[in-house]
Scaffold this motif. Structure first.
Motif, short mmCIF file in Angstrom:
data_model
loop_
_atom_site.label_atom_id
_atom_site.label_comp_id
_atom_site.label_asym_id
_atom_site.label_seq_id
_atom_site.Cartn_x
_atom_site.Cartn_y
_atom_site.Cartn_z
N TRP A 78 0.72 -1.27 0.00
CA TRP A 78 0.01 0.08 -0.08
C TRP A 78 0.91 1.18 0.09
N THR A 79 0.33 2.41 -0.43
CA THR A 79 0.89 3.57 -0.05
C THR A 79 0.02 4.50 0.55
N MET A 80 0.32 5.01 1.72
CA MET A 80 -0.25 6.02 2.63
C MET A 80 -0.15 7.29 2.16
N HIS A 81 -1.25 8.09 2.05
CA HIS A 81 -1.25 9.39 1.60
C HIS A 81 -1.67 10.12 2.82
N TRP A 82 -0.92 11.23 3.27
CA TRP A 82 -1.01 11.79 4.59
C TRP A 82 -0.58 13.18 4.57
N SER A 83 -1.13 14.17 5.63
CA SER A 83 -0.58 15.50 5.74
C SER A 83 -0.75 15.77 7.17
N HIS A 84 -0.03 16.49 7.63
CA HIS A 84 -0.03 17.03 8.87
C HIS A 84 0.40 18.42 8.86
N PRO A 85 -0.24 19.30 9.55
CA PRO A 85 0.14 20.78 9.48
C PRO A 85 1.32 21.01 10.06
N ARG A 86 2.24 20.27 10.82
CA ARG A 86 3.22 20.42 11.58
C ARG A 86 4.31 19.61 10.80
N ILE A 87 4.08 19.07 9.58
CA ILE A 87 5.09 18.07 9.22
C ILE A 87 5.06 18.45 7.69
N SER A 88 6.38 18.77 7.25
CA SER A 88 6.49 19.35 5.76
C SER A 88 5.50 20.26 5.16
N LYS A 89 5.35 21.45 6.10
CA LYS A 89 4.33 22.41 5.74
C LYS A 89 2.94 21.91 5.28
N GLY A 90 2.60 20.93 5.86
CA GLY A 90 1.36 20.41 5.71
C GLY A 90 1.04 19.74 4.31
N ASP A 91 2.11 19.69 3.47
CA ASP A 91 2.11 18.96 2.35
C ASP A 91 1.56 17.63 2.38
N THR A 92 0.85 17.09 1.29
CA THR A 92 0.66 15.50 1.18
C THR A 92 1.68 14.78 0.99
N LEU A 93 1.89 13.95 1.68
CA LEU A 93 3.14 13.00 1.85
C LEU A 93 2.82 11.60 1.26
N ALA A 94 3.47 10.81 0.75
CA ALA A 94 3.20 9.32 0.47
C ALA A 94 4.27 8.47 1.01
N LEU A 95 3.80 7.51 1.30
CA LEU A 95 4.50 6.48 2.22
C LEU A 95 4.22 5.14 1.99
N PRO A 96 5.09 4.51 1.21
CA PRO A 96 4.97 2.95 0.77
C PRO A 96 5.05 2.04 1.88
N GLY A 97 4.40 1.01 2.08
CA GLY A 97 4.49 -0.05 2.86
C GLY A 97 3.45 -1.09 2.70
N CYS A 98 3.72 -2.20 3.69
CA CYS A 98 2.89 -3.53 3.32
C CYS A 98 2.32 -4.05 4.80
N SER A 99 1.36 -4.80 4.66
CA SER A 99 0.87 -5.45 5.78
C SER A 99 0.75 -6.81 5.48
N ILE A 100 0.85 -7.54 6.58
CA ILE A 100 0.63 -8.96 6.66
C ILE A 100 -0.47 -9.16 7.66
#
Length: 141
Positions: A78-100
């Protein structure tokens, strides 16, 4: 009743619109979730963890690839698409990962998530990010 895989997709693809109480329809009361930040044992602990994770998050949704499944286990990348106002100026970030994921009684009993916690948070903090990126550059060289 939709399969646990369908419910997993439905929950995580719209995570920021979900209540942590809805985890009860997806996770067994004795479920265990393991990720780079720790181990969370039991439905109540998962609900507390998700409440904490989603506090102040402006967006958090997953795009999930087709699962690989056999018996009572499935795996998804999966890829998590997320944003937080105090991280990276609130830009949407993408984080790849996987779950078992292990299933019991059509509920998740154990989930192990794999992703780079440094890429998720630490690299986006001013001083710590500079240090983490520097270490990664040295390792790649």
């Amino acid at each position: 009743m939709p399969s646990v895989i369908d419910r997993f997709f439905d929950y995580y693809t719209t995570l920021d619109n979900q209540s942590p109480l809805a985890l009860a329809a997806l996770y067994h009361r004795d479920a265990e979730l393991v990720d780079p930040f720790g181990t969370h044992q039991g439905l109540y602990a998962l609900q507390r963890y998700f409440t904490h994770l989603l506090t102040n998050v402006e967006q958090c949704r997953f795009s999930i690839d087709s699962p690989l499944s056999e018996g009572q286990r499935f795996a998804v990348s999966w890829t998590m698409h997320w944003s937080h106002p105090r991280i990276s100026k609130g830009d949407t970030l993408a984080l790849p990962g996987c779950s078992i994921v292990d299933v019991q009684d059509n509920l998740i009993i154990r989930q192990r998530d794999y992703y780079d916690a440094g890429e998720m948070v630490y690299e986006h903090l001013p001083l710590l990010g500079w240090l983490v990126r520097g270490v990664k550059r040295r390792v790649r060289s």
